[in-house]
Design a protein around this motif. Sequence first.
Motif, PDB file in Angstrom:
ATOM      1  N   GLU A  82       0.829  -1.204   0.000  1.00  0.00           N
ATOM      2  CA  GLU A  82       0.000   0.000   0.000  1.00  0.00           C
ATOM      3  C   GLU A  82       0.868   1.261   0.000  1.00  0.00           C
ATOM      4  OE1 GLU A  82      -2.854   0.511   3.155  1.00  0.00           O
ATOM      5  OE2 GLU A  82      -3.803   2.181   2.107  1.00  0.00           O
ATOM      6  N   ALA A 109       1.443   5.051   0.257  1.00  0.00           N
ATOM      7  CA  ALA A 109       0.695   6.087   0.988  1.00  0.00           C
ATOM      8  C   ALA A 109      -0.381   5.444   1.869  1.00  0.00           C
ATOM      9  CB  ALA A 109       0.100   7.125   0.039  1.00  0.00           C
ATOM     10  N   CYS A 110       0.083   4.650   2.817  1.00  0.00           N
ATOM     11  CA  CYS A 110      -0.823   3.810   3.622  1.00  0.00           C
ATOM     12  C   CYS A 110      -1.514   4.565   4.743  1.00  0.00           C
ATOM     13  CB  CYS A 110      -0.052   2.639   4.206  1.00  0.00           C
ATOM     14  SG  CYS A 110       1.307   3.163   5.287  1.00  0.00           S
ATOM     15  N   GLY A 111      -1.137   5.824   4.980  1.00  0.00           N
ATOM     16  CA  GLY A 111      -1.791   6.603   6.028  1.00  0.00           C
ATOM     17  C   GLY A 111      -1.660   5.933   7.382  1.00  0.00           C
ATOM     18  N   ARG A 113      -5.038   1.598   8.321  1.00  0.00           N
ATOM     19  CA  ARG A 113      -6.289   0.859   8.572  1.00  0.00           C
ATOM     20  C   ARG A 113      -6.377  -0.381   7.680  1.00  0.00           C
ATOM     21  NH1 ARG A 113     -10.323   2.137   4.677  1.00  0.00           N
ATOM     22  NH2 ARG A 113      -9.285   3.338   3.067  1.00  0.00           N
ATOM     23  N   ASP A 122       4.403   5.743   3.880  1.00  0.00           N
ATOM     24  CA  ASP A 122       3.705   7.030   3.847  1.00  0.00           C
ATOM     25  C   ASP A 122       4.746   8.133   4.010  1.00  0.00           C
ATOM     26  OD1 ASP A 122       0.560   7.850   4.092  1.00  0.00           O
ATOM     27  OD2 ASP A 122       1.845   9.361   5.030  1.00  0.00           O
ATOM     28  N   LEU A 123       4.405   9.305   3.503  1.00  0.00           N
ATOM     29  CA  LEU A 123       5.311  10.447   3.616  1.00  0.00           C
ATOM     30  C   LEU A 123       5.312  11.023   5.033  1.00  0.00           C
ATOM     31  CD1 LEU A 123       7.105  12.367   1.980  1.00  0.00           C
ATOM     32  CD2 LEU A 123       5.073  13.696   1.427  1.00  0.00           C
ATOM     33  N   GLN A 172       2.027   9.290  10.614  1.00  0.00           N
ATOM     34  CA  GLN A 172       1.188   8.199  10.098  1.00  0.00           C
ATOM     35  C   GLN A 172       1.972   6.887  10.106  1.00  0.00           C
ATOM     36  OE1 GLN A 172      -1.862   8.872   9.941  1.00  0.00           O
ATOM     37  NE2 GLN A 172      -2.494   9.990   8.132  1.00  0.00           N
ATOM     38  N   LEU A 200       5.519   8.883  -2.801  1.00  0.00           N
ATOM     39  CA  LEU A 200       4.904   8.229  -3.959  1.00  0.00           C
ATOM     40  C   LEU A 200       5.752   8.395  -5.218  1.00  0.00           C
ATOM     41  CD1 LEU A 200       1.206   9.304  -3.355  1.00  0.00           C
ATOM     42  CD2 LEU A 200       1.977   6.939  -3.635  1.00  0.00           C
ATOM     43  N   GLN A 201       6.392   9.543  -5.366  1.00  0.00           N
ATOM     44  CA  GLN A 201       7.088   9.878  -6.611  1.00  0.00           C
ATOM     45  C   GLN A 201       8.378   9.084  -6.820  1.00  0.00           C
ATOM     46  OE1 GLN A 201       5.740  11.856  -4.393  1.00  0.00           O
ATOM     47  NE2 GLN A 201       5.180  13.858  -5.186  1.00  0.00           N
ATOM     48  N   THR A 257      -5.842   9.120  -3.277  1.00  0.00           N
ATOM     49  CA  THR A 257      -4.525   9.428  -2.711  1.00  0.00           C
ATOM     50  C   THR A 257      -3.491   9.699  -3.803  1.00  0.00           C
ATOM     51  OG1 THR A 257      -5.024   8.183  -0.725  1.00  0.00           O
ATOM     52  CG2 THR A 257      -2.691   8.455  -1.252  1.00  0.00           C
ATOM     53  N   TYR A 308      -2.335  13.214  -4.899  1.00  0.00           N
ATOM     54  CA  TYR A 308      -1.346  14.035  -4.186  1.00  0.00           C
ATOM     55  C   TYR A 308      -0.086  14.237  -5.034  1.00  0.00           C
ATOM     56  CZ  TYR A 308      -3.580  14.017   0.433  1.00  0.00           C
ATOM     57  OH  TYR A 308      -4.420  14.229   1.488  1.00  0.00           O
TER      58      TYR A 308
HETATM   59  C1  SAM Z   1      -6.312  10.027   2.121  1.00  0.00           C
HETATM   60  S1  SAM Z   1      -4.955   9.386   3.041  1.00  0.00           S
HETATM   61  C2  SAM Z   1      -5.130   7.686   2.590  1.00  0.00           C
HETATM   62  C3  SAM Z   1      -4.405   6.758   3.475  1.00  0.00           C
HETATM   63  C4  SAM Z   1      -4.634   5.271   3.196  1.00  0.00           C
HETATM   64  N1  SAM Z   1      -4.167   4.871   1.884  1.00  0.00           N
HETATM   65  C5  SAM Z   1      -6.084   4.879   3.385  1.00  0.00           C
HETATM   66  O1  SAM Z   1      -6.745   4.533   2.386  1.00  0.00           O
HETATM   67  O2  SAM Z   1      -6.544   4.927   4.520  1.00  0.00           O
HETATM   68  C6  SAM Z   1      -3.611   9.989   2.078  1.00  0.00           C
HETATM   69  C7  SAM Z   1      -2.220   9.694   2.616  1.00  0.00           C
HETATM   70  O3  SAM Z   1      -1.276  10.045   1.605  1.00  0.00           O
HETATM   71  C8  SAM Z   1      -0.106  10.516   2.236  1.00  0.00           C
HETATM   72  N2  SAM Z   1       0.653  11.266   1.229  1.00  0.00           N
HETATM   73  C9  SAM Z   1       0.351  12.451   0.659  1.00  0.00           C
HETATM   74  N3  SAM Z   1       1.265  12.774  -0.272  1.00  0.00           N
HETATM   75  C10 SAM Z   1       2.166  11.761  -0.304  1.00  0.00           C
HETATM   76  C11 SAM Z   1       3.339  11.497  -1.073  1.00  0.00           C
HETATM   77  N4  SAM Z   1       3.751  12.356  -2.009  1.00  0.00           N
HETATM   78  N5  SAM Z   1       4.009  10.360  -0.839  1.00  0.00           N
HETATM   79  C12 SAM Z   1       3.589   9.483   0.111  1.00  0.00           C
HETATM   80  N6  SAM Z   1       2.491   9.675   0.867  1.00  0.00           N
HETATM   81  C13 SAM Z   1       1.781  10.799   0.657  1.00  0.00           C
HETATM   82  C14 SAM Z   1      -0.619  11.334   3.395  1.00  0.00           C
HETATM   83  O4  SAM Z   1       0.369  11.485   4.390  1.00  0.00           O
HETATM   84  C15 SAM Z   1      -1.816  10.495   3.846  1.00  0.00           C
HETATM   85  O5  SAM Z   1      -1.444   9.605   4.865  1.00  0.00           O
END
Ligand code: SAM
Length: 252
Positions: free
Chosen positions: A33, A35-37, A40, A56-57, A61, A83-84, A103, A106
């Motif tokens: 996953e 960007a797993c936040g 959950r 995740d960034l 989180q 992510l990039q 997500t 972003y």
């Molecule tokens: C809407 S939440 C979704 C989290 C998880 N995937 C979920 O479904 O519960 C978005 C997540 O993306 C992360 N995020 C935002 N930009 C990012 C990036 N460039 N690289 C990695 N994570 C990033 C944020 O920190 C946040 O935890």
Amino acid sequence: MVYADYTKKETRFIEGIMKRHGPKLDGPMRVFEPACGSGRLLESLAARGHVVHGFDLNKHQVAFAKHRLKAKGLRGRVWRDRLQDFTVPKGARYDVAHCFVSTFKYVDTEAGAVRSLRRMAAALRPGGLLLLGLHLTDYQNSPPDHERWVGRKPGIRVVSDTWSAPADRESRTEAMRTRMRITEQGRTRVEETVWDFRTYSPSELRALLAKVPALRLVACHDFHYDLASTRKVDLAYSDVLLVLRRRGARQG
Ligand SMILES: C[S@@+](CC[C@H](N)C(=O)[O-])C[C@H]1O[C@@H](n2cnc3c(N)ncnc32)[C@H](O)[C@@H]1O
């Protein structure tokens, strides 16, 4: 807590879509996953016996996700990355990767989005699936929007309001704002976040996918996570969930 209502549906959807379109598994499913936040989905998938990795960034989180797995006695690997330009642990190859609830938006440039998808594809085994859920933009009809979500757990209540501004076709952005009112033991605190999402019309999304030939679109569903309901990638329904298969195995 946000999105927790969907967690069970998403978990079952991942399992179901893998049976339908994924590679044959000869052990536990290896799930990734980006960007797993708060983790959950890492938790719910690990609890069902799958191997879970995610990044995740946001370091808070990452810490939260690690803690929640540990607190439940579950295993998983969670790290901080972007992510990039993320990397996966040496030798890791996943059966499925998923990135839901917009997500991926972003990632704020086309070059970043291409790099990200290529990395996701490379992290999959041949025939593995990438499940990408995002809200599409209709530039002709993009009014300001507001969504409210209320969640409760013993001793805590969260009211989350999210506003999106009209999309800007030129810059491919939509300004987003979230305000969370968190009430815990009689005290309320407010956390506010603002950011820009990169926008995708159906044709912009198709143009992006064309730059990542390692992935082939095999189905499209929506945010109801209903295996019985498929969609076209068009504006008839804007919350799309793409099922992309890494080329190299299982034709069809
Ligand atoms: C809407 S939440 C979704 C989290 C998880 N995937 C979920 O479904 O519960 C978005 C997540 O993306 C992360 N995020 C935002 N930009 C990012 C990036 N460039 N690289 C990695 N994570 C990033 C944020 O920190 C946040 O935890």
